[in-house]
Design a protein around this motif. Structure first.
Motif, PDB file in Angstrom:
ATOM      1  N   LEU A 119      23.441  53.099  13.530  1.00 35.28           N
ATOM      2  CA  LEU A 119      22.998  52.569  12.231  1.00 35.28           C
ATOM      3  C   LEU A 119      24.079  51.688  11.600  1.00 35.28           C
ATOM      4  O   LEU A 119      23.783  50.609  11.078  1.00 35.28           O
ATOM      5  CB  LEU A 119      22.636  53.711  11.283  1.00 35.28           C
ATOM      6  CG  LEU A 119      21.336  54.452  11.573  1.00 35.28           C
ATOM      7  CD1 LEU A 119      21.235  55.705  10.716  1.00 35.28           C
ATOM      8  CD2 LEU A 119      20.141  53.547  11.349  1.00 35.28           C
ATOM      9  N   VAL A 120      25.317  52.140  11.650  1.00 35.82           N
ATOM     10  CA  VAL A 120      26.420  51.362  11.072  1.00 35.82           C
ATOM     11  C   VAL A 120      26.595  50.045  11.826  1.00 35.82           C
ATOM     12  O   VAL A 120      26.770  48.985  11.209  1.00 35.82           O
ATOM     13  CB  VAL A 120      27.729  52.182  11.066  1.00 35.82           C
ATOM     14  CG1 VAL A 120      28.930  51.321  10.710  1.00 35.82           C
ATOM     15  CG2 VAL A 120      27.611  53.359  10.106  1.00 35.82           C
ATOM     16  N   LEU A 121      26.525  50.100  13.147  1.00 37.61           N
ATOM     17  CA  LEU A 121      26.646  48.876  13.937  1.00 37.61           C
ATOM     18  C   LEU A 121      25.486  47.928  13.646  1.00 37.61           C
ATOM     19  O   LEU A 121      25.692  46.720  13.483  1.00 37.61           O
ATOM     20  CB  LEU A 121      26.706  49.211  15.429  1.00 37.61           C
ATOM     21  CG  LEU A 121      26.886  48.029  16.375  1.00 37.61           C
ATOM     22  CD1 LEU A 121      28.155  47.244  16.042  1.00 37.61           C
ATOM     23  CD2 LEU A 121      26.936  48.529  17.816  1.00 37.61           C
ATOM     24  N   GLY A 122      24.267  48.454  13.550  1.00 36.45           N
ATOM     25  CA  GLY A 122      23.104  47.622  13.221  1.00 36.45           C
ATOM     26  C   GLY A 122      23.245  46.980  11.850  1.00 36.45           C
ATOM     27  O   GLY A 122      22.918  45.806  11.662  1.00 36.45           O
ATOM     28  N   LEU A 123      23.745  47.743  10.888  1.00 37.33           N
ATOM     29  CA  LEU A 123      23.975  47.212   9.547  1.00 37.33           C
ATOM     30  C   LEU A 123      25.020  46.099   9.572  1.00 37.33           C
ATOM     31  O   LEU A 123      24.847  45.056   8.926  1.00 37.33           O
ATOM     32  CB  LEU A 123      24.406  48.334   8.602  1.00 37.33           C
ATOM     33  CG  LEU A 123      24.714  47.938   7.167  1.00 37.33           C
ATOM     34  CD1 LEU A 123      23.486  47.350   6.484  1.00 37.33           C
ATOM     35  CD2 LEU A 123      25.227  49.152   6.390  1.00 37.33           C
ATOM     36  N   ALA A 124      26.079  46.299  10.329  1.00 32.99           N
ATOM     37  CA  ALA A 124      27.132  45.278  10.431  1.00 32.99           C
ATOM     38  C   ALA A 124      26.604  43.995  11.058  1.00 32.99           C
ATOM     39  O   ALA A 124      26.884  42.891  10.572  1.00 32.99           O
ATOM     40  CB  ALA A 124      28.310  45.829  11.236  1.00 32.99           C
ATOM     41  N   VAL A 125      25.838  44.124  12.131  1.00 27.94           N
ATOM     42  CA  VAL A 125      25.254  42.945  12.791  1.00 27.94           C
ATOM     43  C   VAL A 125      24.344  42.202  11.818  1.00 27.94           C
ATOM     44  O   VAL A 125      24.424  40.973  11.685  1.00 27.94           O
ATOM     45  CB  VAL A 125      24.485  43.343  14.074  1.00 27.94           C
ATOM     46  CG1 VAL A 125      23.627  42.198  14.591  1.00 27.94           C
ATOM     47  CG2 VAL A 125      25.456  43.812  15.148  1.00 27.94           C
ATOM     48  N   ALA A 126      23.497  42.930  11.111  1.00 30.23           N
ATOM     49  CA  ALA A 126      22.573  42.298  10.155  1.00 30.23           C
ATOM     50  C   ALA A 126      23.331  41.605   9.031  1.00 30.23           C
ATOM     51  O   ALA A 126      22.985  40.486   8.650  1.00 30.23           O
ATOM     52  CB  ALA A 126      21.619  43.346   9.588  1.00 30.23           C
ATOM     53  N   ALA A 127      24.352  42.253   8.518  1.00 33.68           N
ATOM     54  CA  ALA A 127      25.128  41.672   7.415  1.00 33.68           C
ATOM     55  C   ALA A 127      25.836  40.395   7.857  1.00 33.68           C
ATOM     56  O   ALA A 127      25.848  39.389   7.125  1.00 33.68           O
ATOM     57  CB  ALA A 127      26.135  42.685   6.876  1.00 33.68           C
ATOM     58  N   VAL A 128      26.414  40.410   9.045  1.00 32.18           N
ATOM     59  CA  VAL A 128      27.103  39.218   9.559  1.00 32.18           C
ATOM     60  C   VAL A 128      26.110  38.080   9.774  1.00 32.18           C
ATOM     61  O   VAL A 128      26.361  36.933   9.365  1.00 32.18           O
ATOM     62  CB  VAL A 128      27.873  39.543  10.859  1.00 32.18           C
ATOM     63  CG1 VAL A 128      28.325  38.277  11.570  1.00 32.18           C
ATOM     64  CG2 VAL A 128      29.064  40.436  10.554  1.00 32.18           C
ATOM     65  N   LEU A 129      24.978  38.365  10.402  1.00 25.93           N
ATOM     66  CA  LEU A 129      23.973  37.317  10.622  1.00 25.93           C
ATOM     67  C   LEU A 129      23.432  36.777   9.300  1.00 25.93           C
ATOM     68  O   LEU A 129      23.272  35.563   9.142  1.00 25.93           O
ATOM     69  CB  LEU A 129      22.820  37.838  11.483  1.00 25.93           C
ATOM     70  CG  LEU A 129      23.107  37.959  12.972  1.00 25.93           C
ATOM     71  CD1 LEU A 129      21.960  38.663  13.678  1.00 25.93           C
ATOM     72  CD2 LEU A 129      23.354  36.592  13.591  1.00 25.93           C
ATOM     73  N   TYR A 130      23.157  37.668   8.371  1.00 23.04           N
ATOM     74  CA  TYR A 130      22.649  37.237   7.068  1.00 23.04           C
ATOM     75  C   TYR A 130      23.675  36.346   6.366  1.00 23.04           C
ATOM     76  O   TYR A 130      23.329  35.302   5.812  1.00 23.04           O
ATOM     77  CB  TYR A 130      22.309  38.451   6.199  1.00 23.04           C
ATOM     78  CG  TYR A 130      21.686  38.083   4.883  1.00 23.04           C
ATOM     79  CD1 TYR A 130      20.371  37.637   4.833  1.00 23.04           C
ATOM     80  CD2 TYR A 130      22.400  38.174   3.701  1.00 23.04           C
ATOM     81  CE1 TYR A 130      19.779  37.290   3.635  1.00 23.04           C
ATOM     82  CE2 TYR A 130      21.825  37.833   2.489  1.00 23.04           C
ATOM     83  CZ  TYR A 130      20.515  37.389   2.462  1.00 23.04           C
ATOM     84  OH  TYR A 130      19.939  37.044   1.273  1.00 23.04           O
ATOM     85  N   GLY A 131      24.932  36.739   6.428  1.00 22.96           N
ATOM     86  CA  GLY A 131      25.985  35.934   5.818  1.00 22.96           C
ATOM     87  C   GLY A 131      26.163  34.585   6.499  1.00 22.96           C
ATOM     88  O   GLY A 131      26.264  33.554   5.833  1.00 22.96           O
TER      89      GLY A 131
END
Length: 146
Positions: free
Chosen positions: A125-137
């Protein structure tokens, strides 16, 4: 077409990042035998990282109360339930079958480590959140609407 690109990249990057991280952990732990210890299980959960990266990206891009995020959250819940419940029980059955066939000629033992612990799910979950946040940014910085 370009605003759908992050949704295509998220699960791909989540899957690759999780696999690389999982292999690095196994390599640190087992050395040259790391590949033999890879499989369905371990930290972080690749299934959780893959699905949660898309779910979190939908939350960032379309809103946490959007219907798309609701559907993605439902899928994520199914993946987590499968990883912590069903696959754990499959591993227990594999252990029993392996014991029953112990010593049999030409018997190839079944993999017993199949599911995930809660900490492995949390890591996904943490890794998925990090990937999403980086892509969104990144896509937001480039002026693309996610």
């Amino acid at each position: 077409m370009f605003f759908s690109l992050p949704y295509f990249l998220a699960p791909l990057i989540g899957w690759v990042a999780s696999g690389v991280l999982k292999f690095a952990i196994h390599f640190f732990k087992y050395g040259k035998d790391a590949a033999g210890h890879m499989g369905n299980g371990g930290f972080p959960s690749t299934h959780t990282a893959t699905v949660s990266s898309v779910a979190f990206l939908i939350g960032f891009g379309e809103g946490w109360l959007s219907s798309a995020f609701g559907v993605a959250s439902g899928l994520l819940a199914i993946v987590i339930i499968d990883a912590t419940g069903l696959r754990i029980n499959v591993g227990k059955q594999a252990a029993i079958v392996n014991r029953m066939n112990n010593g049999e000629k030409d018997y190839e033992p079944l993999r017993e480590r199949m599911g995930h612990s809660l900490i492995e799910i949390f890591g996904g979950l943490v890794l998925g959140l990090a990937v999403a946040a980086v892509l969104y940014g990144l896509f937001g910085l480039w002026g693309w609407q996610v």
